[in-house]
Design a protein around this motif. Structure first.
Motif, PDB file in Angstrom:
ATOM      1  N   ALA A 517     -49.521 -22.797 -23.679  1.00 51.60           N
ATOM      2  CA  ALA A 517     -48.804 -21.526 -23.648  1.00 51.60           C
ATOM      3  C   ALA A 517     -47.584 -21.673 -22.764  1.00 51.60           C
ATOM      4  O   ALA A 517     -47.436 -22.645 -22.007  1.00 51.60           O
ATOM      5  N   VAL A 518     -46.671 -20.681 -22.897  1.00 49.85           N
ATOM      6  CA  VAL A 518     -45.504 -20.623 -22.031  1.00 49.85           C
ATOM      7  C   VAL A 518     -45.580 -19.344 -21.206  1.00 49.85           C
ATOM      8  O   VAL A 518     -46.209 -18.355 -21.606  1.00 49.85           O
ATOM      9  N   MET A 519     -44.965 -19.363 -20.045  1.00 51.68           N
ATOM     10  CA  MET A 519     -44.941 -18.214 -19.148  1.00 51.68           C
ATOM     11  C   MET A 519     -43.496 -17.863 -18.828  1.00 51.68           C
ATOM     12  O   MET A 519     -42.724 -18.714 -18.387  1.00 51.68           O
ATOM     13  N   LEU A 520     -43.139 -16.598 -19.086  1.00 51.59           N
ATOM     14  CA  LEU A 520     -41.825 -16.080 -18.707  1.00 51.59           C
ATOM     15  C   LEU A 520     -42.016 -15.202 -17.478  1.00 51.59           C
ATOM     16  O   LEU A 520     -42.846 -14.291 -17.485  1.00 51.59           O
ATOM     17  N   ARG A 521     -41.241 -15.451 -16.446  1.00 50.96           N
ATOM     18  CA  ARG A 521     -41.329 -14.665 -15.215  1.00 50.96           C
ATOM     19  C   ARG A 521     -39.944 -14.167 -14.820  1.00 50.96           C
ATOM     20  O   ARG A 521     -38.964 -14.910 -14.915  1.00 50.96           O
TER      21      ARG A 521
END
Length: 776
Positions: A517-521
């Motif tokens: 998965a990818v995480m956008l913060r």
């Protein structure tokens, strides 16, 4: 304290956790779900047992026995009674756990006013509201009360609750404290660090003078806060009131339990009883240290304490030791003395700490909670006291930077989308919606700082759909999270990790450590986790409470109004299709199906769904989390997903969503992916053979039923072919308005439903098979 409430009350379905929190079915109607299977029941014993009745009869026959013999008999009977009552005091509620759907809301229990219950993580969780008395050695249960209490005292004919403290009206320095049938009399010692010109005389009714301004060792004490004036003497306590600091030392109260049953924590002044007992009161007698003392009997628990039994209360006098300015290593006891004194030590004019030298009376901070002063070469430190704090369901205990004490802060709101889209809103509302268009998922409808759109795709199915792309608009930044973890920023594909800015704040996108998965913060607190195949989790900080709208709800702390449409009307669960379509955005080309059957739920063999979804109920896989998070919603989602699954592994989406929420709650799970053959990746294609002969899946006998059904269908088709060959009209074999082929019948039902329930404005032409453009 947990209690078995079955005594003298009608039976009620209850349940417990290992922590002793009770659950009730009194409000199970609010959940619309059935109780789960009964759990292991705790053993229980009623206090009003036949053995208790027999002992009560025995007491009535003791009136004619001589005094000394009577005391011995009474002592033996009291010890027996203590064991019986103590056995009854430690019971918990039992039964089975009850599911609930209105996350965070209070659940009323009509019969048990000693418990506060609320819906948390899908379970009815109850907390005992009785005052904590675990360190009370002698306890009793008043009539018509569900709470046990610590047995109080009688002083000069006046009853006092255990823990009560009062002073002599004629001598404010002489204080008394009641602790479980024992009253301790002592004279407090006063202490002051301020200069004489800041010293104020004692206020009316008080013993000690006060210092103007609430400061100790240069550190400010908040209004109403207590502080240990010396970490070497935790009994020396200061308190701020009306910008005046009062410091005094009191002696520890005498405890009725033996010394072997007492414990003392390093950060506390006085010891406490490590166990508790029940006690049947005997008029004119005192029960102290497992012994019975007649009225007016004098005794000494230790060489520094004198006690007298009066009105079943032990009246004890104990001297308060003087306040010493020397460190513990320079203190000593003389022979026969009850208090230490300072030994002769060298007096210096400076102190040294980690290579830093401080002059006499100089102060410095040792963090937000502790400050120190150099006193004749000796370092004296004070430390703030933090009050006990209990947080609500939507709060967590945190220590803010630069502060001394932990406090409750609201947790971030989390909205989850997974599977054949199932939604868990910011406030915990679960619903499913199989639309295949573009929808407003979440938006700051008050400040307009961000907007998230979700595009669903039918993937060739008639009823089901899955999340295809997620588009975030954040100030000047447009981010598109697509299939196979393809990421576009302002229309251009980017490689990870990516760092950008939006509204002057940094935005980062990176792959998580497992690569799935990818995480956008964003620095504003917004975060998105996307697995590239249908799982999405959006988190927003508490500052966005009551500011949001969309499919993820309004984030106002209540799940009851999360189905509020764009028109402001709150919908019931049966109107999810109307609620969700009110948040549809984009034109007709944003839909991937020719006709939307919005409220039709796919049906399939229950044995098939039971086979695929069984691992969620297997203890070795998810059992550690089942007591923290109710799996019922995820099991229901799994059963729906396997009905019309183009990949053959749709059940894995529910497993992943449940495991993800378990990790967020701090529960460590085993390697469930390997155990269930649910491989990580943006999209998994699998067949039934991938899961057969796996010990964690259910009964696979549904395959035989499917073969029989296919055989029957073949026979029916052959029969129809024979009729056609004989010249028989197809329509003559059917009832008017009814199709004979199962697929035709299902299509007919769908068309009937659409004509009856779905407005024509919600039917759209089929869109070309392409990824919708980023949000403009």
């Amino acid at each position: 304290m947990n209690r078995d409430f079955r005594e003298h009350r009608p039976p009620v379905k209850m349940c417990c956790q290992s922590s002793g929190q009770g659950k009730s079915s009194a409000q199970s109607s609010s959940s619309g779900q059935q109780p789960r299977e009964p759990s292991a029941k705790s053993s229980s014993s009623s206090v009003s047992s036949p053995a208790t009745t027999a002992k009560a009869t025995a007491y009535s026959r003791l009136r004619h026995i001589p005094g000394p013999i009577l005391v011995l008999i009474l002592l033996g009977l009291i010890q027996i009674q203590i064991q019986v009552v103590a056995a009854g005091l430690g019971q918990s509620l039992h039964g089975w756990r009850i599911s609930c759907s209105n996350e965070g809301e209070e659940v009323k229990l009509d019969q048990f006013n000693c418990y506060n219950c609320e819906c948390k993580n899908g379970f009815v969780n109850c907390r005992n509201t009785c005052p904590p008395i675990d360190d009370c050695y002698i306890q009793e249960k008043p009539e018509n009360s569900c709470c046990s209490k610590c047995k109080g005292c009688i002083f000069r004919g006046v009853p006092y609750e255990s823990g009560a403290e009062w002073s002599d009206p004629e001598d404010p320095c002489r204080t008394y404290k009641c602790m479980a049938t024992v009253v301790t009399e002592t004279v407090q010692k006063c202490y002051s660090q301020c200069d004489d010109n800041q010293l104020q005389p004692p206020r009316p009714g008080e013993c000690c003078p006060t210092c103007q301004g609430c400061k100790i060792n240069g550190q400010t004490v908040a209004e109403g806060q207590e502080v240990d004036a010396s970490i070497d003497d935790r009994c020396l306590v200061c308190q701020c009131s009306s910008n005046q600091l009062t410091c005094s030392k009191k002696t520890c109260p005498v405890l009725p339990c033996p010394m072997s049953k007492q414990i003392k924590r390093p950060d506390e002044c006085c010891p406490r009883c490590a166990q508790h007992q029940g006690f049947m009161s005997v008029p004119g007698k005192c029960f102290f240290n497992n012994k019975v003392y007649p009225e007016k009997t004098q005794f000494m628990p230790d060489r520094c304490t004198n006690c007298t039994c009066l009105n079943s209360t032990a009246m004890c006098q104990r001297a308060t030791c003087p306040i010493l300015e020397c460190a513990p290593e320079f203190q000593e006891f003389q022979d026969g003395s009850c208090c230490p004194r300072c030994a002769v030590a060298e007096v210096r004019s400076e102190c040294s700490v980690k290579g830093v030298t401080y002059q006499n009376n100089e102060t410095w901070d040792m963090g937000p909670c502790r400050s120190c002063r150099c006193n004749g070469g000796t370092i004296r430190c004070s430390q703030m006291r933090c009050p006990p704090v209990k947080c609500r369901a939507n709060e967590e205990l945190k220590l803010p930077p630069g502060e001394c004490c932990q406090r409750c802060v609201e947790t971030a709101g989390t909205c989850t989308v997974f599977g054949d889209p199932h939604f868990r809103t910011f406030d915990g509302k679960f619903f499913s919606f199989q639309g295949s268009c573009k929808y407003l998922l979440a938006k700051d409808c008050l400040g307009h700082t961000f907007e998230i759109r979700l595009t669903n795709e039918g993937r060739g199915t008639r009823h089901a759909s899955w999340a295809k792309t997620v588009t975030l608009k954040l100030h000047n930044l447009r981010v598109n999270l697509g299939q196979k973890l393809r990421i576009k920023v302002n229309g251009t594909r980017v490689l990870l990790p990516y760092i950008g800015t939006a509204g002057g704040r940094n935005v980062t996108i990176e792959r998580l450590s497992d690569g799935g998965a990818v995480m956008l913060r964003s620095e504003m607190g917004l975060s998105l986790e996307w697995d590239g195949g249908g799982f999405l989790q959006v988190s927003v900080p508490a500052k966005f409470k009551k500011r949001l709208c969309g499919l993820c709800g309004n984030f106002n702390g209540s799940a009851r109004d999360d189905l509020t449409g764009k028109d402001g009307r709150n919908h019931v669960d049966e109107e999810v299709w109307h609620f969700a379509n009110s948040w549809r955005v984009g034109g007709p080309k944003s839909c991937s199906r020719k006709r939307e059957i919005l409220a039709a739920v796919p049906t399939c063999d229950k044995r098939k769904s039971s086979f695929y979804c069984h691992p969620l109920s297997v203890s070795p896989l998810f059992g550690e989390c089942n007591e923290r998070l109710n799996p019922e919603n995820y099991i229901a989602a799994c059963r729906m997903d396997v009905c019309e699954c183009p990949s053959g592994a749709c059940h894995c989406d529910s497993f992943a969503a449940y495991a993800h929420e378990c990790r967020r709650l701090g529960v460590q799970l085993p390697d469930w992916r390997t155990a269930t053959n649910c491989k990580a990746g943006w999209r998994r294609n699998a067949t039934l053979s991938n899961f057969l002969r796996n010990e964690f899946y259910g009964d696979s006998s549904f395959r035989r039923g499917r073969k029989r059904k296919n055989h029957q269908l073949q026979l029916q088709q052959q029969k129809l072919s024979r009729h056609h060959r004989l010249g028989t009209s197809h329509n003559q074999l059917e009832k008017p308005g009814q199709a004979s082929n199962p697929k035709d019948r299902e299509r007919q039902r769908d068309e009937d439903f659409i004509a009856k329930h779905v407005p024509s404005g919600l039917l759209f032409p089929r869109a070309p098979d392409r990824t919708p453009p980023p949000l403009h």
